[in-house]
Design a protein around this motif. Sequence first.
Motif, PDB file in Angstrom:
ATOM      1  N   VAL A 102       2.370 -19.914   9.967  1.00 38.01           N
ATOM      2  CA  VAL A 102       1.034 -18.406   9.369  1.00 38.01           C
ATOM      3  C   VAL A 102       0.283 -18.465   9.264  1.00 38.01           C
ATOM      4  O   VAL A 102      -0.639 -17.877   9.305  1.00 38.01           O
ATOM      5  CB  VAL A 102       2.286 -18.348   7.430  1.00 38.01           C
ATOM      6  N   VAL A 103      -1.222 -19.959   9.458  1.00 40.15           N
ATOM      7  CA  VAL A 103      -1.843 -19.877  10.022  1.00 40.15           C
ATOM      8  C   VAL A 103      -2.771 -19.625  10.805  1.00 40.15           C
ATOM      9  O   VAL A 103      -3.736 -18.736  10.794  1.00 40.15           O
ATOM     10  CB  VAL A 103      -2.253 -21.757   9.288  1.00 40.15           C
ATOM     11  N   MET A 104      -1.335 -20.083  12.253  1.00 36.91           N
ATOM     12  CA  MET A 104      -2.135 -19.990  13.439  1.00 36.91           C
ATOM     13  C   MET A 104      -1.867 -18.144  13.441  1.00 36.91           C
ATOM     14  O   MET A 104      -2.489 -17.370  14.537  1.00 36.91           O
ATOM     15  CB  MET A 104      -1.796 -20.280  14.268  1.00 36.91           C
ATOM     16  N   ILE A 159      -2.928 -15.679  11.603  1.00 36.38           N
ATOM     17  CA  ILE A 159      -3.544 -14.930  10.841  1.00 36.38           C
ATOM     18  C   ILE A 159      -4.763 -15.482  11.518  1.00 36.38           C
ATOM     19  O   ILE A 159      -5.394 -14.504  11.355  1.00 36.38           O
ATOM     20  CB  ILE A 159      -3.582 -15.525   8.976  1.00 36.38           C
ATOM     21  N   HIS A 160      -5.456 -16.427  12.243  1.00 38.84           N
ATOM     22  CA  HIS A 160      -6.321 -16.633  12.951  1.00 38.84           C
ATOM     23  C   HIS A 160      -5.934 -15.843  14.301  1.00 38.84           C
ATOM     24  O   HIS A 160      -6.852 -15.265  14.724  1.00 38.84           O
ATOM     25  CB  HIS A 160      -6.292 -18.403  13.400  1.00 38.84           C
ATOM     26  N   LYS A 161      -4.889 -15.316  14.518  1.00 37.51           N
ATOM     27  CA  LYS A 161      -4.611 -14.815  16.100  1.00 37.51           C
ATOM     28  C   LYS A 161      -5.435 -12.944  15.941  1.00 37.51           C
ATOM     29  O   LYS A 161      -5.360 -12.916  16.287  1.00 37.51           O
ATOM     30  CB  LYS A 161      -3.324 -15.108  16.439  1.00 37.51           C
ATOM     31  N   ALA A 162      -3.843 -12.811  14.114  1.00 33.84           N
ATOM     32  CA  ALA A 162      -4.582 -11.221  13.991  1.00 33.84           C
ATOM     33  C   ALA A 162      -6.538 -11.105  13.456  1.00 33.84           C
ATOM     34  O   ALA A 162      -6.526 -10.095  13.480  1.00 33.84           O
ATOM     35  CB  ALA A 162      -3.436 -11.215  13.167  1.00 33.84           C
ATOM     36  N   CYS A 163      -6.576 -12.141  12.998  1.00 33.73           N
ATOM     37  CA  CYS A 163      -8.248 -12.008  12.342  1.00 33.73           C
ATOM     38  C   CYS A 163      -8.747 -13.424  12.637  1.00 33.73           C
ATOM     39  O   CYS A 163      -9.701 -13.971  11.922  1.00 33.73           O
ATOM     40  CB  CYS A 163      -8.219 -11.792  10.968  1.00 33.73           C
ATOM     41  N   PRO A 164      -9.376 -13.144  13.684  1.00 34.99           N
ATOM     42  CA  PRO A 164      -9.569 -14.157  14.754  1.00 34.99           C
ATOM     43  C   PRO A 164     -11.447 -14.692  14.479  1.00 34.99           C
ATOM     44  O   PRO A 164     -12.132 -15.171  14.837  1.00 34.99           O
ATOM     45  CB  PRO A 164     -10.064 -13.872  16.499  1.00 34.99           C
ATOM     46  N   TYR A 165     -11.816 -13.579  13.636  1.00 34.03           N
ATOM     47  CA  TYR A 165     -13.342 -14.242  12.944  1.00 34.03           C
ATOM     48  C   TYR A 165     -13.072 -15.147  11.751  1.00 34.03           C
ATOM     49  O   TYR A 165     -13.909 -15.525  11.482  1.00 34.03           O
ATOM     50  CB  TYR A 165     -13.482 -12.972  12.459  1.00 34.03           C
ATOM     51  N   VAL A 166     -11.661 -15.177  11.840  1.00 30.69           N
ATOM     52  CA  VAL A 166     -11.713 -16.298  10.229  1.00 30.69           C
ATOM     53  C   VAL A 166     -11.711 -17.594  10.491  1.00 30.69           C
ATOM     54  O   VAL A 166     -11.155 -17.960  11.731  1.00 30.69           O
ATOM     55  CB  VAL A 166     -10.432 -15.841   9.253  1.00 30.69           C
ATOM     56  N   ASN A 167     -13.244 -18.285   9.957  1.00 33.78           N
ATOM     57  CA  ASN A 167     -13.267 -20.181  10.620  1.00 33.78           C
ATOM     58  C   ASN A 167     -11.537 -20.360   9.944  1.00 33.78           C
ATOM     59  O   ASN A 167     -11.538 -20.662   9.025  1.00 33.78           O
ATOM     60  CB  ASN A 167     -14.280 -20.194   9.585  1.00 33.78           C
ATOM     61  N   ILE A 168     -11.284 -20.957  10.732  1.00 33.18           N
ATOM     62  CA  ILE A 168      -9.915 -22.181  10.865  1.00 33.18           C
ATOM     63  C   ILE A 168     -10.724 -23.409  10.145  1.00 33.18           C
ATOM     64  O   ILE A 168      -9.191 -23.314   9.315  1.00 33.18           O
ATOM     65  CB  ILE A 168      -8.972 -22.315  12.079  1.00 33.18           C
ATOM     66  N   GLU A 169     -11.123 -23.596   9.334  1.00 29.84           N
ATOM     67  CA  GLU A 169     -11.737 -24.946   8.457  1.00 29.84           C
ATOM     68  C   GLU A 169     -11.270 -24.245   7.260  1.00 29.84           C
ATOM     69  O   GLU A 169     -11.101 -24.661   6.925  1.00 29.84           O
ATOM     70  CB  GLU A 169     -12.815 -25.285   9.456  1.00 29.84           C
ATOM     71  N   TRP A 170     -12.202 -22.903   6.888  1.00 29.85           N
ATOM     72  CA  TRP A 170     -12.347 -22.538   6.124  1.00 29.85           C
ATOM     73  C   TRP A 170     -10.815 -21.712   5.296  1.00 29.85           C
ATOM     74  O   TRP A 170     -10.546 -22.216   3.895  1.00 29.85           O
ATOM     75  CB  TRP A 170     -13.174 -20.765   5.949  1.00 29.85           C
TER      76      TRP A 170
END
Length: 150
Positions: free
Chosen positions: A44-46, A48-59
């Motif tokens: 799910v986290v990946m 989200i990151h794929k759909a919204c690449p601007y999101v800092n994964i560490e955050w």
Amino acid sequence: MKDRIIQIMQKEGLSNAEFAEKIGISTSSLSHIFNGRTPPSLDVVMRIHKACPYVNIEWLLYGEGEMEGENTPDTATPQYTQGFENPEKSTESPILFDFRKENVSETPAYTPKESVREEIRYIEKPHPKITEIRIFFDNGTYQVFKPEKN
């Protein structure tokens, strides 16, 4: 983490159903995450990151840093690929694989085997013979009948 996911949804201006569709999960899965029933999986986290690449994964994972990463979607390089690239084999253009069949062979890929003929034999067994018949009566007695031997 669910609060950070809600912040992403608010930034995107999406409802629960729209956000679930955007990241490719069911609405009920997203609801389970928000209700605290199940924690968000790495998948799910990946997503989200794929759909919204601007999101800092560490955050997103740890709440560290800012929501928006320093990399823009055009220049973002996933952290899991850094350090694994071989600079000697680096090329300017991406490697494209072509899986089309260029040389069609004359022989078929599947050649049927010769059919094997099986023969079924029926072996006659002698019929069973009655050796004894017992009849039980309701008063607890019984009677035995034996055929006469020829």
